[in-house]
Design a protein around this motif. Structure first.
Motif, PDB file in Angstrom:
ATOM      1  N   TYR A 131     -18.124 -54.248 -79.506  1.00  0.00           N
ATOM      2  CA  TYR A 131     -18.765 -54.789 -79.495  1.00  0.00           C
ATOM      3  C   TYR A 131     -18.773 -56.207 -78.097  1.00  0.00           C
ATOM      4  O   TYR A 131     -18.566 -57.248 -78.932  1.00  0.00           O
ATOM      5  CB  TYR A 131     -20.430 -54.698 -80.090  1.00  0.00           C
ATOM      6  CG  TYR A 131     -20.564 -53.245 -80.598  1.00  0.00           C
ATOM      7  CD1 TYR A 131     -21.160 -52.336 -80.375  1.00  0.00           C
ATOM      8  CD2 TYR A 131     -19.873 -53.304 -81.595  1.00  0.00           C
ATOM      9  CE1 TYR A 131     -21.390 -51.003 -80.519  1.00  0.00           C
ATOM     10  CE2 TYR A 131     -19.774 -51.733 -82.818  1.00  0.00           C
ATOM     11  CZ  TYR A 131     -20.863 -50.365 -82.095  1.00  0.00           C
ATOM     12  OH  TYR A 131     -20.503 -49.002 -82.256  1.00  0.00           O
ATOM     13  N   SER A 132     -19.940 -56.546 -77.444  1.00  0.00           N
ATOM     14  CA  SER A 132     -19.800 -58.007 -76.953  1.00  0.00           C
ATOM     15  C   SER A 132     -21.089 -58.651 -77.741  1.00  0.00           C
ATOM     16  O   SER A 132     -21.881 -58.634 -78.277  1.00  0.00           O
ATOM     17  CB  SER A 132     -20.946 -57.869 -75.277  1.00  0.00           C
ATOM     18  OG  SER A 132     -21.399 -57.502 -75.142  1.00  0.00           O
ATOM     19  N   GLY A 154     -23.382 -60.359 -76.695  1.00  0.00           N
ATOM     20  CA  GLY A 154     -24.750 -60.042 -76.096  1.00  0.00           C
ATOM     21  C   GLY A 154     -25.467 -58.621 -77.024  1.00  0.00           C
ATOM     22  O   GLY A 154     -26.623 -58.865 -77.386  1.00  0.00           O
ATOM     23  N   GLN A 155     -23.992 -58.012 -77.095  1.00  0.00           N
ATOM     24  CA  GLN A 155     -24.391 -56.111 -77.789  1.00  0.00           C
ATOM     25  C   GLN A 155     -24.976 -56.987 -79.302  1.00  0.00           C
ATOM     26  O   GLN A 155     -26.099 -56.471 -79.508  1.00  0.00           O
ATOM     27  CB  GLN A 155     -23.495 -55.304 -77.081  1.00  0.00           C
ATOM     28  CG  GLN A 155     -23.515 -54.691 -76.583  1.00  0.00           C
ATOM     29  CD  GLN A 155     -21.757 -54.235 -76.202  1.00  0.00           C
ATOM     30  OE1 GLN A 155     -21.024 -54.265 -76.110  1.00  0.00           O
ATOM     31  NE2 GLN A 155     -22.567 -52.977 -75.031  1.00  0.00           N
ATOM     32  N   VAL A 156     -24.162 -57.646 -79.493  1.00  0.00           N
ATOM     33  CA  VAL A 156     -24.708 -57.701 -81.774  1.00  0.00           C
ATOM     34  C   VAL A 156     -25.516 -58.348 -81.801  1.00  0.00           C
ATOM     35  O   VAL A 156     -26.535 -58.110 -82.255  1.00  0.00           O
ATOM     36  CB  VAL A 156     -22.906 -58.014 -82.133  1.00  0.00           C
ATOM     37  CG1 VAL A 156     -23.748 -58.835 -83.217  1.00  0.00           C
ATOM     38  CG2 VAL A 156     -22.035 -57.257 -82.231  1.00  0.00           C
ATOM     39  N   SER A 157     -26.216 -59.445 -80.752  1.00  0.00           N
ATOM     40  CA  SER A 157     -27.341 -60.237 -80.744  1.00  0.00           C
ATOM     41  C   SER A 157     -28.413 -58.692 -80.473  1.00  0.00           C
ATOM     42  O   SER A 157     -29.543 -59.244 -81.214  1.00  0.00           O
ATOM     43  CB  SER A 157     -27.267 -60.928 -79.622  1.00  0.00           C
ATOM     44  OG  SER A 157     -28.568 -62.255 -79.541  1.00  0.00           O
ATOM     45  N   ALA A 158     -28.583 -58.870 -80.067  1.00  0.00           N
ATOM     46  CA  ALA A 158     -29.229 -57.503 -79.155  1.00  0.00           C
ATOM     47  C   ALA A 158     -29.954 -56.636 -80.634  1.00  0.00           C
ATOM     48  O   ALA A 158     -30.535 -56.398 -81.154  1.00  0.00           O
ATOM     49  CB  ALA A 158     -29.242 -56.291 -78.238  1.00  0.00           C
ATOM     50  N   PHE A 159     -28.701 -56.036 -81.075  1.00  0.00           N
ATOM     51  CA  PHE A 159     -28.634 -54.723 -82.164  1.00  0.00           C
ATOM     52  C   PHE A 159     -29.278 -55.183 -83.522  1.00  0.00           C
ATOM     53  O   PHE A 159     -29.596 -54.514 -84.513  1.00  0.00           O
ATOM     54  CB  PHE A 159     -28.142 -53.176 -82.195  1.00  0.00           C
ATOM     55  CG  PHE A 159     -26.717 -53.901 -81.576  1.00  0.00           C
ATOM     56  CD1 PHE A 159     -26.068 -53.635 -80.882  1.00  0.00           C
ATOM     57  CD2 PHE A 159     -25.878 -54.080 -83.473  1.00  0.00           C
ATOM     58  CE1 PHE A 159     -24.754 -53.400 -81.338  1.00  0.00           C
ATOM     59  CE2 PHE A 159     -25.229 -54.056 -83.666  1.00  0.00           C
ATOM     60  CZ  PHE A 159     -24.195 -54.115 -82.665  1.00  0.00           C
TER      61      PHE A 159
END
Length: 266
Positions: A3-4, A6-11
């Protein structure tokens, strides 16, 4: 699966900046990189992030979390137990504050309503410091006397407050006269004034035995806010709080049958 940032930050509900901060602190470094050099997190990284967020929610510092991660078996249980004790103490403190707020609400709801002009007319220069009132409420929270004083204060009418404040002003004038005339703090005149103050508290707020009166007097020299409830700053003199404390302690000794004293009244 990777996961990038940005993806980790989002979820995970954290900012990209926070993830970078965890990386810099050595708490959570992404295990991989993309072909373009971007950070990538794997499943193990996400588990570690979940642990970090768990400890942060409990109030642990990043240094404390780092110590736990260095030796989880040795540190985690001890740290969690210590934090549990801290949280329990904080919960108890907040509960007491909630009770203070509730009593304040009750006083506002049932107490006499005064306009600013009426408040000055009744209380004059005597002001009630909310921070001191809160601390005093916590200090005496388990005291039946405190609860009685709050209840009786809430029940006083405007006429009651005017009467008791006039009574207090007359007593204060006598106290200032005795002090200015250099009457000894352990002398009969000063002790009689201390006794009048004790009876004033009993008459208007709560039964005030000599030992309780001594504790109140100790606050006069320990906290200027307490003494300001008795003598407004404009009327205070250097040494006056200590003088009144001395008189109150001498009067208490007189009541408990000290040297030259009298027996406690029943």
């Amino acid at each position: 699966m990777s996961y990038s940032v940005g993806q980790v930050s989002a979820f995970a509900g954290v900012t990209v900046r926070t993830l970078h901060h965890y990386d810099k602190a050595g708490l959570l470094s992404p295990s991989g990189r993309s072909h373009a050099g971007y950070r990538l997190y794997n499943e193990a990284d996400l588990v570690r992030l979940q642990q970090i967020l768990f400890y942060r929610e409990l109030g642990f510092s990043l240094d404390q979390i780092a110590a736990i991660f260095k030796d989880p078996q040795a540190n985690a249980l001890e740290q969690l137990r210590a934090r549990q004790r801290q949280l329990s103490e904080e919960i108890a403190r907040l509960q007491r504050l909630a009770e203070v707020a509730q009593r304040a609400i009750q006083v506002q709801q049932t107490g006499v309503a005064l306009t600013p002009q009426e408040r000055f007319e009744v209380f004059g220069e005597i002001t009630f410091d909310l921070s001191y009132a809160t601390e005093a409420e916590l200090k005496w929270a388990d005291s039946d006397g405190q609860r009685e004083a709050m209840a009786r204060a809430a029940a006083h009418t405007k006429q009651d407050w005017r009467h008791l404040m006039n009574e207090a002003a007359a007593w204060r004038a006598e106290l200032l006269a005795a002090f200015d005339e250099q009457e000894p703090g352990e002398g009969e005149r000063a002790m009689d004034l201390a006794e009048e103050h004790r009876l004033h508290i009993s008459r208007w707020f709560t039964s005030c035995p000599p030992d309780m009166h001594q504790r109140i007097a100790d606050d006069f020299t320990a906290d200027p806010r307490a003494f300001a409830l008795v003598v407004p700053p404009s009327q205070q003199r250097p040494g006056l709080a200590a003088y009144l404390r001395q008189a109150i302690h001498a009067n208490a000794a007189r009541h408990t049958g000290g040297p030259g004293g009298i027996e406690e009244d029943g």
